[in-house]
Design a protein around this motif. Sequence first.
Motif, PDB file in Angstrom:
ATOM      1  N   LYS A   2     -87.159 -27.505 -50.322  1.00 13.65           N
ATOM      2  CA  LYS A   2     -88.453 -26.994 -49.873  1.00 13.65           C
ATOM      3  C   LYS A   2     -88.616 -27.222 -48.375  1.00 13.65           C
TER       4      LYS A   2
ATOM      5  N   SER B 227     -77.500 -26.231 -52.083  1.00 14.73           N
ATOM      6  CA  SER B 227     -78.694 -26.430 -52.908  1.00 14.73           C
ATOM      7  C   SER B 227     -79.948 -25.922 -52.191  1.00 14.73           C
ATOM      8  N   THR B 228     -80.970 -25.610 -52.980  1.00 10.08           N
ATOM      9  CA  THR B 228     -82.226 -25.101 -52.447  1.00 10.08           C
ATOM     10  C   THR B 228     -83.194 -26.255 -52.266  1.00 10.08           C
TER      11      THR B 228
ATOM     12  N   PHE C 286     -88.713 -21.948 -49.758  1.00 11.65           N
ATOM     13  CA  PHE C 286     -87.440 -22.509 -50.198  1.00 11.65           C
ATOM     14  C   PHE C 286     -86.325 -22.016 -49.286  1.00 11.65           C
ATOM     15  N   VAL C 287     -85.436 -22.940 -48.891  1.00 11.72           N
ATOM     16  CA  VAL C 287     -84.296 -22.582 -48.041  1.00 11.72           C
ATOM     17  C   VAL C 287     -83.073 -23.341 -48.529  1.00 11.72           C
ATOM     18  N   ALA C 288     -81.885 -22.904 -48.096  1.00  6.28           N
ATOM     19  CA  ALA C 288     -80.650 -23.608 -48.449  1.00  6.28           C
ATOM     20  C   ALA C 288     -80.517 -24.848 -47.571  1.00  6.28           C
TER      21      ALA C 288
END
Length: 159
Positions: free
Chosen positions: A85, A82-83, A24-26
Motif C-alpha cells: 500500500k 509483491s503488492t 497499491f503498488v509493486a
Amino acid sequence: SSGINAEWPLRPGENESGAKDHDFVAMGTMKKGSYIIIKEQPCKVDHVSTSKPGKHGSAKCHVTAINIFTGKKHEEIAPSHSTIKTPIVKRKEYQVTFVDGDFLNMLDDNNDEKSDMRMPDGALGEKIQELIDADKTVIVTILSAMGKEAVIDAKAENE
C-alpha cells in the motif's frame, strides 16, 4: 461509526467518507522519496536495498521509511513483486489569518476557512509565531494522508 451507509462494509482503500486514502503498488517500484504504508502508518521511503534472488524464491526489497507525521523509523521487507500500500498524500498551502488560542485560523486559495489545526510545537511553531509578530503574511504547508493532517512548513509570503 455513524453514517447513512453504516451497515455497508467499506471497500479496501476507502475511509469513512468513501474517499480513497491509499493505492497499491509493486514493492520493487519503491525508491527514496516514495510513500509507503508500514504498520498502517504513512511513511516516506528513506532507503531501499534489494537482495538478489536465491536458488529458490525471488528478490527481496528491504525498505527503511520515516513516518511523515511522527518522524519514527519503520522497516519493511517483502518480495519485490509483491503488492504494497502507498498512502495518497496531499500538500496544500494556507494563509494564516490569525491565531486563536492554540489554533491557527487559515484561508486557502478559494478563501475557504480552516481553523482545526493546532499551532505546531517546537521550532516550526516558534517560526510561525515570529513571522506573525513581525506582521508578515504567513503561508503554512499542510500535509494530509490517511485521515491525519500536520503543518510541515511555514514561510513569509513572497520570500
